[in-house]
Design an enzyme around this catalytic site. Structure first.
Site, PDB file in Angstrom:
ATOM      1  N   PHE A 111       0.816  -1.224   0.000  1.00  0.00           N
ATOM      2  CA  PHE A 111       0.000   0.000   0.000  1.00  0.00           C
ATOM      3  C   PHE A 111       0.841   1.261   0.000  1.00  0.00           C
ATOM      4  CE2 PHE A 111       0.788  -0.071   4.551  1.00  0.00           C
ATOM      5  CZ  PHE A 111       0.789   1.271   4.897  1.00  0.00           C
ATOM      6  N   LYS A 112       2.113   1.145   0.408  1.00  0.00           N
ATOM      7  CA  LYS A 112       2.985   2.322   0.447  1.00  0.00           C
ATOM      8  C   LYS A 112       3.049   3.030  -0.912  1.00  0.00           C
ATOM      9  CE  LYS A 112       4.941   1.352   4.659  1.00  0.00           C
ATOM     10  NZ  LYS A 112       4.324   0.095   5.071  1.00  0.00           N
ATOM     11  N   ASP A 113       2.826   2.286  -1.992  1.00  0.00           N
ATOM     12  CA  ASP A 113       2.885   2.895  -3.332  1.00  0.00           C
ATOM     13  C   ASP A 113       1.833   3.996  -3.504  1.00  0.00           C
ATOM     14  OD1 ASP A 113       4.999   1.339  -4.414  1.00  0.00           O
ATOM     15  OD2 ASP A 113       3.620  -0.309  -4.816  1.00  0.00           O
TER      16      ASP A 113
END
Ligand code: PLP
Length: 462
Positions: A111-113
């Site tokens: 999810f960091k993207d």
């Protein structure tokens, strides 16, 4: 829109300066002075619209005049164009009333993207306009670093140095950090654990001579722009299951408290959220704290969900700031006590925290078992972090209120744990199938501030 520090002693900044700075000069974290709200009609209108449009509606009020409308739209479009799913953050159903929000279709499969890809575009746009160059230093337990390197590789105005704990990230995570060939990105394997990496990063920010000398910028989850980008999918997911007519709950696999804090911001903006559930692995400082046992550091125990293996949860400071009625001196005092091991939360603040957040802790065995159970029950192959979330969500579910669990990484990012639980080795998506063949480039460094500073000074572009 102005941003103030959680410790009350740093100057208020614009969105642009908040984003480019990261950590406040008094050691605190920036938060918006006031939280803008969206009315029910605006939220209802989001249903069925592209992710990028929802992103624009949700984030625009926070950005002020840092970007024009067109610039901001263009940044959002470029940020998500490389995702492997047209919906960007698709929802799948696990069971009656339980949904999985797949946040792993970005370039590094976590999810960091969502935040990092956007931040890359925003930095590039702001720095070009200012004709400035910055040095980004980040600490990672694996996913932030790979997402940052992927977002900033080859951009003109930044050098990126990522500190990760040597030997404590998964092979996929490591390779995603060490295989990009662009000369502006640097993977540093630190002899220590994630808390050491995070502590050295804070030391660098508190060394003002170094900080100003290299134009240090931070993109860790303490960066407000990252939290902001994550607010968007709470809205897109909630409207897909019936908001604003219906309340929804979220369960979030949690480490540094950035992702769940974004959910709290969504709630403050007017989204009707019933429960925000913090799911932790055996490194359960947040669960203990939210259960009324104070906030006390222990030893980090490596787990099969390594992106949540932390003891100090940086963004929790933002939650404390609101729980202590935005009293910066009180927060500064707690953080001073934390240096000596921990602190007790006042009764009033505890009440506020428990009004907003529930929590649960999942053991290693329960995590593995959940991966197996979910595969049998719904055909979904979960990464271990997402399994921690689903396990807690099942306990916290309430009749009539949809529960959305955030799937924070793709199972192929953590193949060893998934294979041990199910016997299945999850394949990498085709677009990165050659990851294991690419050459690696990294530098081993001691857990030592002076050595790290010297390395960064000599290896950034002058
Ligand atoms: C970073 C990360 C988390 C924890 O998110 P926080 O915002 O730090 O709480 C959970 N799962 C995965 C896969 C991650 O990469």
């Amino acid at each position: 829109m102005r941003y103030i520090s959680t410790r009350g002693q740093a100057p208020a900044l614009t969105f642009e300066d908040t984003m480019l700075t990261g950590l406040a000069r008094d050691g605190g974290l920036y938060v918006p002075e006031t939280i803008p709200t969206l009315d029910e009609a605006t939220i209802a209108e989001m249903e069925g619209h592209p992710y990028e449009e929802i992103a624009y509606t949700v984030m625009r009020p926070f950005v002020g005049d840092t970007f024009t409308d067109d610039e901001f739209r263009a940044c959002i479009d470029r940020a998500y164009a490389g995702f492997g799913h047209a919906a960007r953050a698709p929802l799948v159903q696990l069971d009656q009333g339980h949904f999985l929000l797949e946040l792993f279709h970005g370039p590094t499969l976590a999810f960091k993207d969502f935040a990092m890809q956007l931040i890359g575009q925003l930095f590039q746009t702001a720095l070009r306009r200012r004709n400035q160059r910055v040095t980004i230093v980040g600490a990672t337990s694996g996913d932030t670093g790979s997402a940052a390197i992927e977002a900033f590789r080859g951009l003109d105005n930044v050098d990126v140095f990522i500190l990760y704990p040597h030997g404590r990230v998964s092979e996929v995570q490591r390779r995603q950090m060490t295989t990009p060939t662009e000369s502006n990105v640097h993977a540093l394997a630190v002899e220590g654990d994630f808390d050491d990496c995070q502590a050295r990063l804070k030391d660098m920010f508190n060394d003002f001579e170094f900080r100003d000398g290299v134009a240090l910028a931070g993109v860790n989850s303490i960066n407000w722009a990252r939290v902001l980008a994550q607010v968007v999918y709470y809205f897109s997911a909630a409207v897909a299951v019936g908001a604003p007519q219906r309340k929804v709950s979220f369960t979030v696999p949690t480490g540094n408290f950035g992702d769940i804090f974004a959910g709290y911001i969504a709630k403050r903006m007017g989204l009707q959220i019933d429960k925000l559930v913090v799911a932790t692995n055996q490194n359960d400082i947040l669960h203990r704290c939210l259960s009324g046992q104070g906030y006390h550091k222990g030893e980090t125990i490596p787990s099969i969900s390594p992106s949540m293996d932390i003891q100090v949860s940086s963004n929790f400071e933002r939650a404390l700031f609101d729980a202590y009625d935005r009293d910066g001196m009180a927060v500064a005092q707690l953080m001073e006590e934390l240096k000596h091991g921990g602190f007790e939360v006042s009764q009033g603040a505890m009440q506020v925290l428990q009004d907003h957040y529930a929590s649960g802790r999942v053991s290693e065995d329960e995590t593995s078992a959940q991966i197996t159970t979910s595969l049998k029950a719904s055909g979904e192959l979960l990464c271990p972090h997402s399994a921690v979330g689903v396990h807690v969500a099942d306990i916290e579910r309430a009749a009539g209120i949809p529960m959305i669990t955030l799937a924070t990484a793709h199972p192929a990012k953590f193949p060893a744990a998934v294979e041990a639980a199910t016997g299945i080795t999850p394949p990498l998506p085709p677009r990165m199938a050659d990851l294991y063949e690419r050459a690696e480039r990294l530098t081993r460094v001691p857990n030592d501030l002076e050595a790290l500073k010297a390395h960064i000074q000599t290896h950034r572009a002058q």
